[in-house]
Design an enzyme around this catalytic site. Structure first.
Site, mmCIF file in Angstrom:
data_model
loop_
_atom_site.group_PDB
_atom_site.id
_atom_site.type_symbol
_atom_site.label_atom_id
_atom_site.label_comp_id
_atom_site.label_asym_id
_atom_site.label_seq_id
_atom_site.Cartn_x
_atom_site.Cartn_y
_atom_site.Cartn_z
ATOM 1 N N ASP A 13 12.417 5.117 -2.928
ATOM 2 C CA ASP A 13 11.124 5.789 -2.857
ATOM 3 C C ASP A 13 10.515 7.058 -3.091
ATOM 4 O O ASP A 13 11.396 8.378 -2.867
ATOM 5 C CB ASP A 13 10.359 5.536 -1.401
ATOM 6 C CG ASP A 13 9.129 6.031 -1.602
ATOM 7 O OD1 ASP A 13 8.822 6.962 -1.852
ATOM 8 O OD2 ASP A 13 8.448 5.577 -0.219
ATOM 9 N N ASP A 51 6.084 1.319 -2.047
ATOM 10 C CA ASP A 51 6.207 1.753 -3.005
ATOM 11 C C ASP A 51 7.560 2.502 -3.400
ATOM 12 O O ASP A 51 7.925 3.818 -3.195
ATOM 13 C CB ASP A 51 5.739 3.442 -1.967
ATOM 14 C CG ASP A 51 6.612 2.882 -0.355
ATOM 15 O OD1 ASP A 51 7.622 2.616 -0.306
ATOM 16 O OD2 ASP A 51 6.064 4.450 0.189
ATOM 17 N N GLN A 93 10.960 11.803 -1.772
ATOM 18 C CA GLN A 93 11.241 11.426 -0.360
ATOM 19 C C GLN A 93 12.309 10.949 -0.356
ATOM 20 O O GLN A 93 13.549 11.480 0.129
ATOM 21 C CB GLN A 93 9.988 11.031 0.389
ATOM 22 C CG GLN A 93 10.102 9.380 0.131
ATOM 23 C CD GLN A 93 9.519 8.649 1.068
ATOM 24 O OE1 GLN A 93 8.594 8.808 1.141
ATOM 25 N NE2 GLN A 93 10.051 7.557 1.730
ATOM 26 N N GLY A 102 29.123 12.128 -7.258
ATOM 27 C CA GLY A 102 30.213 10.980 -7.818
ATOM 28 C C GLY A 102 29.106 9.302 -7.061
ATOM 29 O O GLY A 102 29.764 8.697 -7.910
ATOM 30 N N ASP A 130 9.714 -3.945 1.663
ATOM 31 C CA ASP A 130 9.102 -2.743 1.994
ATOM 32 C C ASP A 130 8.670 -2.636 3.481
ATOM 33 O O ASP A 130 8.167 -3.465 3.522
ATOM 34 C CB ASP A 130 7.984 -2.489 1.098
ATOM 35 C CG ASP A 130 7.973 -0.500 1.233
ATOM 36 O OD1 ASP A 130 7.954 -0.107 1.162
ATOM 37 O OD2 ASP A 130 6.292 -0.831 1.221
ATOM 38 N N TYR A 227 13.316 11.752 10.186
ATOM 39 C CA TYR A 227 12.357 11.214 9.275
ATOM 40 C C TYR A 227 12.093 11.154 7.460
ATOM 41 O O TYR A 227 11.432 11.847 7.373
ATOM 42 C CB TYR A 227 10.645 11.109 9.474
ATOM 43 C CG TYR A 227 10.485 10.235 9.280
ATOM 44 C CD1 TYR A 227 10.138 8.751 9.341
ATOM 45 C CD2 TYR A 227 8.739 10.293 8.613
ATOM 46 C CE1 TYR A 227 9.997 7.018 9.125
ATOM 47 C CE2 TYR A 227 8.949 8.920 7.245
ATOM 48 C CZ TYR A 227 9.144 7.549 7.822
ATOM 49 O OH TYR A 227 8.164 6.666 6.966
ATOM 50 N N LYS A 230 11.226 4.684 6.184
ATOM 51 C CA LYS A 230 12.242 3.723 6.440
ATOM 52 C C LYS A 230 12.577 2.581 5.060
ATOM 53 O O LYS A 230 12.589 3.329 4.383
ATOM 54 C CB LYS A 230 11.623 2.207 6.709
ATOM 55 C CG LYS A 230 11.104 2.654 8.164
ATOM 56 C CD LYS A 230 12.330 1.758 9.525
ATOM 57 C CE LYS A 230 11.485 1.445 10.652
ATOM 58 N NZ LYS A 230 13.172 1.251 10.894
ATOM 59 N N ASP A 232 13.846 0.992 3.270
ATOM 60 C CA ASP A 232 13.524 -0.411 2.484
ATOM 61 C C ASP A 232 14.621 -0.738 1.692
ATOM 62 O O ASP A 232 14.900 -0.140 0.942
ATOM 63 C CB ASP A 232 12.132 0.185 1.771
ATOM 64 C CG ASP A 232 10.822 0.993 2.525
ATOM 65 O OD1 ASP A 232 10.403 -0.056 3.968
ATOM 66 O OD2 ASP A 232 10.384 1.453 2.338
ATOM 67 N N GLN A 240 23.628 -21.687 -6.870
ATOM 68 C CA GLN A 240 23.614 -22.492 -7.342
ATOM 69 C C GLN A 240 24.859 -23.221 -7.131
ATOM 70 O O GLN A 240 25.724 -22.478 -7.096
ATOM 71 C CB GLN A 240 22.714 -23.012 -8.477
ATOM 72 C CG GLN A 240 21.424 -23.289 -8.499
ATOM 73 C CD GLN A 240 20.340 -24.322 -8.343
ATOM 74 O OE1 GLN A 240 19.961 -23.833 -7.613
ATOM 75 N NE2 GLN A 240 21.155 -25.084 -7.827
ATOM 76 N N SER A 241 25.824 -23.896 -7.485
ATOM 77 C CA SER A 241 27.243 -24.822 -8.065
ATOM 78 C C SER A 241 27.982 -24.116 -6.410
ATOM 79 O O SER A 241 28.600 -23.429 -6.738
ATOM 80 C CB SER A 241 27.073 -24.035 -9.140
ATOM 81 O OG SER A 241 26.885 -24.740 -9.985
HETATM 82 C C1 F6R Z 1 6.193 3.731 6.856
HETATM 83 C C2 F6R Z 1 5.543 4.124 6.337
HETATM 84 C C3 F6R Z 1 4.242 4.648 6.206
HETATM 85 C C4 F6R Z 1 4.158 5.704 7.085
HETATM 86 C C5 F6R Z 1 2.389 6.763 7.260
HETATM 87 C C6 F6R Z 1 2.943 8.098 7.826
HETATM 88 O O1 F6R Z 1 8.043 2.989 6.009
HETATM 89 O O2 F6R Z 1 6.282 5.495 5.408
HETATM 90 O O3 F6R Z 1 3.434 4.166 7.121
HETATM 91 O O4 F6R Z 1 5.210 6.349 8.195
HETATM 92 O O5 F6R Z 1 2.000 5.810 6.263
HETATM 93 O O6 F6R Z 1 2.622 8.702 7.167
HETATM 94 P P1 F6R Z 1 2.519 10.332 6.784
HETATM 95 O O7 F6R Z 1 2.985 11.103 8.441
HETATM 96 O O8 F6R Z 1 3.565 10.496 5.528
HETATM 97 O O9 F6R Z 1 1.467 10.681 6.614
HETATM 98 MG MG MG Z 2 9.039 2.011 1.013
HETATM 99 MG MG MG Z 3 6.850 5.740 1.148
#
Ligand code: F6R
Ligand code: MG
Ligand code: MG
EC number: 3.1.3.11
Length: 381
Positions: A13, A51, A93, A102, A130, A227, A230, A232, A240-241
Site C-alpha cells: 500500500d 489501496d 505507508q 536484500g 484488501d 499501526y 492491515k 492485506d 488442475q491435473s
Molecule cells: C483499514 C484501513 C482504514 C483506516 C481508516 C482510518 O485497514 O486502512 O479503515 O484504518 O480509514 O484511517 P486513519 O487513521 O489513517 O484516518
Molecule cells: Mg489495503
Molecule cells: Mg491503506
C-alpha cells in the site's frame, strides 16, 4: 528436467486514493513503466485490490531473490514519489525501512512466491485481498485442499486422493509446523481455526511433492510495533491435473467467511469476492474484498488475467456478504463486530483508563470470591 520458473507476487500500500479505498491510476502507470524497463523479468502484470498495488512477476531467479525483491522495492519507491506529489493518503505507508537490505520481507511489502517447473499446461490463480490479514486464506485453502464437500477431486481424482501437506506458521512465535492431510485434519484445524495467529503458508501435493499454493504471511502491525495498516494478503494457487480445478479453488468464496480487518483494522466482516472493477471498498472502508486473477503460463509468460470473480455466479456471494455486512454494522462498536480489545489496531483504552482510573472503586467481595479473583488475576499474568 525442464527449467524452473518463479512466480512472485509482491504487494504494498503506497498511498490510498481516496482515503484507503483505491489506488490512483498514475501509481499503476508508474509501476508498469518501471517493470517494463527491467531486464530481469520474463513477464509481469500490475493490478490492485483496494489501496494495495500487486506486482505479479515471472522470472528465473528463484524465491527470495535479492534482485527481484530490490526491483519491487524500487517500484514502490518510485510510486511513493508520485503518491507524495499527489498527496495521496498514507503515501509510502508500507515501506517501513529507509534502505533496502536484500529482501523485502520484514520491510513492509507482502510476498507470495513459488518456483516450479511449468507443466504441460499451467493454470494459476493469484488471489489478492484488501482490508484483512493473511489468516483470511486459512478457510479457503483448507476448503480447496482438504474438504471433499468443496473439492470433489479429493474423492474421485486418483492424483489428489492421497491428500496434501500443509505448512502452517505461528506468526507470534515465528515457528513453522507441517501437517499431513487427511490423517491430521483435526490437528490442523485446532490451529488454523485461529487465523489471527496461525496461518497456512504453503500447501504441497503428496502425490507429486510439488508446491500447490503459497500465501503472504507478514503481519505489518506486529513487525512495526505500531499501526501501519492491515497487512492485506495475497495468495497463489496452481490448478488442475492433480490440483484443485479452477472452479474448486474459487468455490470456497461462494460462501463469504468472516475475516478480521475492515474499518481501522479492528472489525470482523465478510470477505466479499469481486471482479477487478469492484475492488474499491468504500462502505465503512469495506467490507473486505478479494479478487481472483487467473493466468495460463507459457514459458513464464502470463496469459491473462481472467477476472474470475466477475462471473455472475458470484453475485449471490456478494449479496450474502452485503447482508452479513448490514447485520454486523448494526452492532456498531460492540463485539463480535468490533474485535476483542487485544486484536484491535486502534485503541483509546489506555488513555480512557488513565483518565478514569481514580473513579474505579473496589467492589466488596466475600473471602471465597476474593480468593477466586486473586487466582484469576494470577492466571492472567
Ligand atoms: C483499514 C484501513 C482504514 C483506516 C481508516 C482510518 O485497514 O486502512 O479503515 O484504518 O480509514 O484511517 P486513519 O487513521 O489513517 O484516518
Ligand atoms: Mg489495503
Ligand atoms: Mg491503506
Amino acid at each position: 528436467m525442464g527449467e524452473k520458473i518463479t512466480l512472485s507476487v509482491i504487494k504494498a500500500d503506497i498511498g490510498g486514493y481516496v482515503g484507503h479505498s483505491s489506488v490512483h491510476p498514475r501509481l499503476l502507470e508508474t509501476a508498469e513503466r518501471y517493470l517494463a524497463a527491467s531486464k530481469l523479468l520474463i513477464d509481469y502484470r500490475v493490478t490492485h485490490v483496494g489501496d494495495d498495488i500487486n506486482l505479479i512477476m515471472t522470472h528465473k531467479y528463484g524465491v527470495d531473490s535479492p534482485e527481484i525483491h530490490h526491483l519491487a522495492w524500487n517500484v514502490f519507491l518510485q510510486c511513493t514519489e508520485v503518491a507524495r506529489e499527489l498527496k495521496l493518503y498514507g503515501a509510502g505507508q508500507d515501506l517501513l525501512s529507509d534502505a533496502f537490505s536484500g529482501n523485502v520481507k520484514g520491510m513492509g511489502p507482502g510476498v507470495a512466491e513459488m518456483e516450479f517447473e511449468e507443466r504441460k499446461s499451467e493454470p494459476v490463480i493469484v488471489f489478492a485481498a484488501d482490508k484483512t490479514e493473511p489468516g483470511a486464506w486459512n478457510f479457503p485453502l483448507y476448503k480447496m485442499f482438504a474438504d471433499p464437500f468443496n473439492t470433489i477431486g479429493l474423492v474421485i481424482d486418483p492424483k489428489m486422493h492421497q491428500g496434501f501437506r500443509f505448512e502452517v506458521y505461528d506468526l507470534i512465535k515465528n515457528e513453522r509446523v507441517e501437517f499431513s492431510l487427511p490423517e491430521e485434519m483435526y490437528d490442523l484445524l485446532v490451529f488454523i481455526g485461529a487465523p489471527g495467529r496461525y496461518c497456512i503458508k504453503s500447501v504441497y501435493s503428496k502425490t507429486t511433492g510439488e508446491i500447490a499454493a503459497v500465501s503472504s504471511t507478514q503481519r505489518l502491525n506486529l513487525m512495526a510495533g505500531r499501526y501501519v495498516g492491515k497487512d492485506d494478503p495475497v495468495c497463489i494457487v496452481r490448478c488442475q491435473s492433480g490440483l484443485p480445478a479452477v472452479g474448486e479453488a474459487l468455490e470456497p468464496f461462494a460462501n463469504p467467511h468472516l475475516v478480521a480487518g475492515w474499518m481501522r483494522g479492528s472489525h470482523i466482516g465478510p470477505l466479499m469476492p469481486v471482479g477487478l472493477n469492484q475492488a474499491a471498498p468504500t462502505r465503512f472502508d469495506g467490507p473486505p474484498r478479494v479478487v481472483a486473477m487467473g493466468f495460463q503460463l507459457t514459458g513464464g509468460r502470463l496469459v491473462g488475467p481472467q477476472d474470475l470473480f466477475a462471473d455472475v455466479a458470484f453475485d449471490k456471494a456478494r449479496q450474502i456478504a452485503n447482508e452479513i455486512a448490514n447485520y454486523l454494522r448494526s452492532l456498531g462498536p460492540f463485539e463480535p463486530h468490533r474485535l476483542p480489545l487485544e486484536d484491535m489496531e486502534y485503541t483509546t483504552m489506555p488513555e480512557v483508563m488513565a483518565k478514569l482510573k481514580s473513579r474505579f472503586v473496589k467492589v466488596g467481595m466475600d473471602e471465597k470470591t476474593q480468593r477466586f479473583a486473586a487466582e484469576l488475576e494470577l492466571g492472567a499474568k
